[in-house]
Design an enzyme around this catalytic site. Structure first.
Site: not given
Ligand code: NAD
Ligand code: UDP
Length: 314
Positions: A14-15, A35, A40, A60, A101, A147, A161
């Site tokens: 992901g990002f 992932d 992603g 997953d 998990n 969320y 935990y």
């Molecule tokens: P994103 O959507 O780009 O990345 C999330 C990644 O998780 C993706 O690669 C997606 O494919 C993977 N994913 C989703 N569900 C999954 C699953 N069930 N099993 C395996 N992989 C799974 O978002 P991001 O901005 O990179 O966010 C990453 C984390 O940071 C997240 O947990 C998000 O809640 C948290 N977060 C991000 C921000 C932000 O501003 N970017 C703010 C607060 C929290």
């Protein structure tokens, strides 16, 4: 010589996860990227596939994972409102069962685990700026609840935990972060505005645009996350982000100015439960890990605009 650490990054394609993979590889760790590719993309990590210290597993996090690791960064979860609302029940499962998990894995392997929590645990905050002691104002049953509430439950699980099994946890509350490797169709405000401006489309400001957010460039956030993980004996929760605060209208105007776009600003309905104000109190991060965001909004936007220009072939 120190033994090479094996580090699991869930959501590593992901990002934010993809930046974290790079940062840890660069310092010599072995990175196991997990992932399910919901939001992603292979594109985010394609240049890492030949690296002998990098491994990717399509998996997953709702299913248990049996690997041997030293540290876990649990980043897996869709983060943009359209993506996490697309399948709200799956979002809940990803946050709650996913962290369960990963905590089980951390317990078995005696590894440290960092949970990516969010400013959304504060909901539509009545306290400004938000410090970690504020317990939030979250709607339990609205469209954002899948969320917000699942991320709150995930934090609870981390602390249980920790108390029950002594798992070494870090809980980071991430505030709006942006930068290269965001998906063109991500749906969050910075990527939407930049893509709209570069394509000459209308810039969609929801509501009157007076709501505020604090935008953090991804390199600042990732440095903070890794410093937090490396800091001994501090569980958090800890805010990370940038404490500059801008209205959404100001952001739209800045993007138009920096892209030189002829796009017009239009207004659309404000989504339900859209938080009115948001700014992190960074006192704890400053004192605990010496955190200081370096990248100004204008500079971060320039980098992000350059990335989207090449991503959309402009
Ligand atoms: P994103 O959507 O780009 O990345 C999330 C990644 O998780 C993706 O690669 C997606 O494919 C993977 N994913 C989703 N569900 C999954 C699953 N069930 N099993 C395996 N992989 C799974 O978002 P991001 O901005 O990179 O966010 C990453 C984390 O940071 C997240 O947990 C998000 O809640 C948290 N977060 C991000 C921000 C932000 O501003 N970017 C703010 C607060 C929290
Ligand atoms: N927003 C907007 N236009 C868009 C996307 C988002 O005006 O095209 C607004 C949204 O209503 C919110 C802010 O920008 O007030 C930040 O939204 P985002 O989805 O990036 O993240 P949030 O902080 O709400 O989770």
């Amino acid at each position: 010589m120190q033994k090479q650490k094996t580090i699991l990054i869930t959501g590593g394609a992901g990002f934010i996860g993809s930046h974290l993979c790079r940062k840890l590889l660069n310092r010599g760790d072995y990175v196991l990227c997990v992932d399910n590719f919901f939001t992603g993309r292979r594109q985010n990590i394609v240049d890492l596939l030949d690296n002998r210290n990098f491994e990717i597993i399509r998996h997953d996090v709702v299913e248990p994972l049996y690997v041997e690791v030293d540290e876990i960064y649990n980043m897996a979860c869709p983060a943009s409102p359209p993506h996490y609302q697309y399948n709200s029940i799956k979002t809940m499962k990803t946050s709650v069962i996913g962290v369960l998990n990963m905590l089980g894995l951390a317990r078995r392997t005696r590894s440290k685990i960092l949970q990516a929590s969010t400013s959304e645990v504060y909901g539509d905050p009545e306290v400004h700026p938000q410090s970690e002691s504020y317990t939030g104002n979250v709607n339990i049953t609205g469209p954002r609840s899948c969320y917000d509430e699942s991320k709150r439950a995930a934090e609870t699980m981390c602390f249980d935990y920790h108390r029950t099994h002594g798992v070494d946890i870090r809980v980071v509350r991430i505030f709006n972060t942006y930068g290269p490797n965001m998906d063109i169709n991500d749906g969050r405000v910075v990527s939407n505005f930049i893509v709209q401006a570069l394509r000459g489309e209308d810039i969609t400001v929801y509501g009157d645009g007076s709501q505020t957010r604090s935008f953090c460039y991804v390199s600042d956030l990732v440095r903070g996350i890794v410093d937090f993980m490396d800091n001994p004996d501090f569980t958090g929760p800890m805010n990370l982000g940038n404490d500059g605060e801008f209205t959404i209208l100001e952001l739209a105007e800045k993007v138009i100015q920096l892209t030189g776009s002829k796009s017009k600003i239009i207004h659309k309905d404000l989504p339900v439960d859209d938080p009115t104000r948001r700014r992190p109190d960074l006192t704890l991060a400053r004192s605990r890990i010496n955190y200081e965001p370096q990248v100004k909004l204008e500079d971060g936007l320039k980098e992000t605009i350059a990335y989207f220009k090449s991503a959309i072939g402009n």
